[in-house]
Design an enzyme around this catalytic site. Sequence first.
Site, mmCIF file in Angstrom:
data_model
loop_
_atom_site.group_PDB
_atom_site.id
_atom_site.type_symbol
_atom_site.label_atom_id
_atom_site.label_comp_id
_atom_site.label_asym_id
_atom_site.label_seq_id
_atom_site.Cartn_x
_atom_site.Cartn_y
_atom_site.Cartn_z
ATOM 1 N N HIS A 471 0.833 -1.207 0.000
ATOM 2 C CA HIS A 471 0.000 0.000 0.000
ATOM 3 C C HIS A 471 0.864 1.252 0.000
ATOM 4 O O HIS A 471 2.061 1.222 0.299
ATOM 5 C CB HIS A 471 -0.961 0.023 1.199
ATOM 6 N N CYS A 487 3.347 -4.784 6.649
ATOM 7 C CA CYS A 487 2.954 -4.360 5.308
ATOM 8 C C CYS A 487 4.155 -3.871 4.506
ATOM 9 O O CYS A 487 5.194 -3.520 5.052
ATOM 10 C CB CYS A 487 1.900 -3.267 5.385
#
Length: 530
Positions: A471, A487
């Site tokens: 992301h 992440c």
Amino acid sequence: MQRRRLIEGVGSFLCGVVLSAAVYETGLRQPVVGPAAPAGDADPPADLAPPAADPEAPAISPEDAPADAPAIAADTPATPGDPYTPDANGSFTAYPPIHVPLPEWTPELAAKYPKHGLVTGLAAVVRERTERDAPILGILRAGTRVRTDAELSFGGGCTKGWHKVYPGGWICLNAGLEVGDQPPDDGTVATPRPRLDAAMPYEYWRVSHDGTPFFHRLPGFSEQDQADMAAKTWLSEHGRSLMPTATADRPPEVPAVVKEYLNAGFYVTVAGEAVKSERKFLRTLRGTFARKYQLEQREGSNFQGVVLRGEEDLPVHWIVRETPLQRRSGEGEALIKLEDKKPVRRSRYPFVRKVTIGTTRFYEDAEGNLMPEYAIGQSYKLKRPPGVGPEEKWVHVDLSEQTLVAYAGDRPVFTTIISTGKEPGMTPVGVHRLQSKHIATSMRDQPVEDDAYSIEDVPWTQYFHNNVALHGAFWHGGFGLVRSHGCVNLSPPDARWLFGFTEPALPDGWHSVTPATGPFGKGSAVVVTE
């Protein structure tokens, strides 16, 4: 490489998701209509994610290897061009498209989907069947138009009934779906559409004061004073622990107009501005209001990776720590630091080989200049793994190098530097598949510790293993160094480019898609190596 990972700078960002779609289908959320509509008391915990440390890396752009290409404006389309053709600096000038065009509308489709629908709630979940626990195919945000079937279907825990939507799936009317023979008027939907040809899909603001109140509607002076006093009392007694949002669980002196309190370091997306009693307020995408002076806008890093013409462009060497080049002194192989030759961080440098001097590994350029291995991140060619087809698009993430390379089959087409889990095991090694793609999805957690966080609409999110995703990260510029809790953080422009590159594309107008359960094709492979 374990040593390298342990000496990375601090500043973490946990990543996770709990997609609580049922809240949209039970009528708990008010429709997003009108500028002062309340957002309701139940915010779906869309993603449990990271404490947002906020060190901003300097924007640097060396002539020989530009680290920050010119920013792609957040409110204007990208320069027309081919996303796979680099400019003179090696950067992209356009983004791959996000949505796949729908097939030509035919009389047969018009007969099957004769009604016109408009999503009026914050979001509407598209399910595979008329059951609230059926697999999720995707999510549509407020303002999205769809074609639907003519008759309502009932059952499956949806009290208002279901409509089948084109090109696939079912939406419960409880989620906020207006259906008519003619296209419904969308003038009352106050939620802006995401900017798809921009690095940032929405306008992001950082909360700058602990105990900042967010109001259901524009408050009066006395209501603001009451809210501020309640926050001051709470902070003095509980520190930065967040006040409960449920009215029954919070102090009675909190006025009913307050939806919640957020602390400094939390982020919200803003849909507009309003003025009451000569005081400026910002309206969030969730329909709440906060005083403008208690927030500050964030643009995010404009760093861009490199478009590749093929494997001849690899390896690429990225400077991830600003350290001087060194040279052998000659006698005794002693090293001399060249303080006047210090490539800037996030730039690229033409090293040609690795050498070992004593017990230390170095990269060396054609002139014999050296830099320690720990200061470099290398993008290199990886063999396509088993299970990934020769025509498939896939992504390679290297945890030790903190680099990412995107491939079309065996051909590398793009590379950049990233930030992954700050501890071993946080970003899982292996061959994964994209499980869902979201133009934006919120991440929140409220621990007692000082690193509580709330980030609305984290951009260009692609989950590939449970709660771990690729992301965009607009709250830091430390790419090339580990800093998350799992992440894979990319700069907003790089995340947007990658979102359009990976498969599947979203159906036209959709805000997210779940390839594992839907008819839209399987998700791209994400290969993570140490």
